[in-house]
Enzyme design. Structure first.
Site, PDB file in Angstrom:
ATOM      1  NE  ARG A 144      -8.566  -7.611   1.534  1.00  0.00           N
ATOM      2  CZ  ARG A 144      -7.517  -6.818   1.710  1.00  0.00           C
ATOM      3  NH1 ARG A 144      -7.189  -5.947   0.783  1.00  0.00           N
ATOM      4  NH2 ARG A 144      -6.792  -6.880   2.795  1.00  0.00           N
ATOM      5  CB  THR A 202      -0.822   0.010   1.317  1.00  0.00           C
ATOM      6  OG1 THR A 202      -1.554  -1.189   1.413  1.00  0.00           O
ATOM      7  CG2 THR A 202      -1.759   1.191   1.420  1.00  0.00           C
TER       8      THR A 202
END
Ligand code: GLY
Length: 311
Positions: free
Chosen positions: A195, A167
């Site tokens: 998800r 991330t």
């Protein structure tokens, strides 16, 4: 003092973020500018264009942004076909009475806001995705019926957390001392379609309050969701803990969490005075820092919190 900190992969955008601050831009402007460059980096298989796809081979992106001065926030999840979810998240914050929109609704909004569509699956990402499926689940490769079974297999894979669960996090402090946080990701590689991890969840992967501080997370998002990790760190600082104490407490909560797929989580943190640090449980990692007096960003190690008696 103007400051920007980011997860290590933010190195490609941190100088641009600092330039925005030097020109008088806000902390929100800076985190958006920095993250957009990471989202455009095809070499980064965890964010934006070039991010690894879900089980079906679709790149689904999540992002959020928070203005620590107003506590305004915007987030998008499971967005397909748009390179800059951080900018769509900012538009959600500024244009809608909502905080989070996902899937087709988020794509509709992006279209209405004039964002351009783009095929986000790079040859490199497709190759990694196909190789993983063929190696780990050859019997179901090409099938679409056994998502849960294949997800279990991939969740049990010894994935590289930097490459498969990565991330980008940015925190900026502008000339008025205001803080903002931004987070963007392609999420868990081979994830079940739809998800969402912690990145679009305000309080889990992202939280900023200029009065106390800001925090953002990378790694196994399900754990940060369960513990509201970013908000916890900021709240602990509000309650009087130092940055180090607050982050260590939140990391220990992660370390002790029972989770079948327990995996590394890292955070970057800045307090209201601009002190900063970064922490991780489950493995070492780095973060990058740039202040207005620096010619180039500096890479620093995160403090690794040991996992007590982890089984
Ligand atoms: N931290 C990113 C994710 O879990 O999707």
């Amino acid at each position: 003092m103007l400051k920007v900190i980011a997860s290590a992969n933010g190195i490609v955008g941190i100088e641009a973020a600092m330039e925005v601050l030097k020109k008088g831009g806000t902390a929100v402007d800076a985190v958006e500018a920095g993250i957009r460059l990471v989202e455009s980096n095809p070499e980064d298989t965890t964010v934006g264009y070039g991010g690894l796809p879900n089980l079906l081979g679709e790149v689904e992106l999540d992002a959020s942004i928070m203005d620590g001065e107003t506590l305004a926030a915007g987030a998008v999840g499971a967005v397909k076909g748009y390179e800059h979810p951080i900018s769509i998240a900012r538009k959600v914050m500024e244009e809608l009475p909502h905080v989070m929109i996902v899937g087709e609704g988020a794509e509709r909004f992006a279209r209405e806001m004039g964002f351009e569509k783009k095929d986000l699956l790079t040859p490199k990402a497709r190759e990694i995705w196909e190789k993983g499926l063929k190696e780990k689940a050859p019997d179901i490769y090409g099938e679409r019926a056994e998502y849960l079974e294949s997800l279990r297999r991939f969740a049990n894979l010894a994935v590289d957390p930097e490459k498969h669960l990565g991330t980008v996090n940015f925190i900026a402090m502008d000339s008025r001392g205001h803080l903002a946080t931004g987070v963007s990701t392609s999420g868990w590689a081979w994830k079940y379609p739809g998800r969402l991890g912690d990145s679009p969840v305000i309080g889990a992967g992202n939280y900023a309050d200029s009065r106390y501080g800001a925090a953002a997370c990378t790694g196994r998002g399900e754990m940060a969701i369960r513990l509201s990790t970013a908000r916890s760190i900021v709240l602990y600082m509000e309650m009087g803990l130092s940055l180090e104490e607050a982050a260590t407490k939140a990391m220990l909560e992660l370390a002790r969490l029972k989770d079948r797929f327990w995996g590394r989580v890292s955070c970057i943190v800045m307090d209201a005075k601009g002190n900063h640090g970064a922490f991780s449980v489950g493995g070492p990692s780095k973060y990058v820092v740039m202040t207005e007096d620096m010619d180039a960003p500096q890479e620093l190690p995160r403090v690794e919190i040991p996992v007590p008696n982890k089984k």
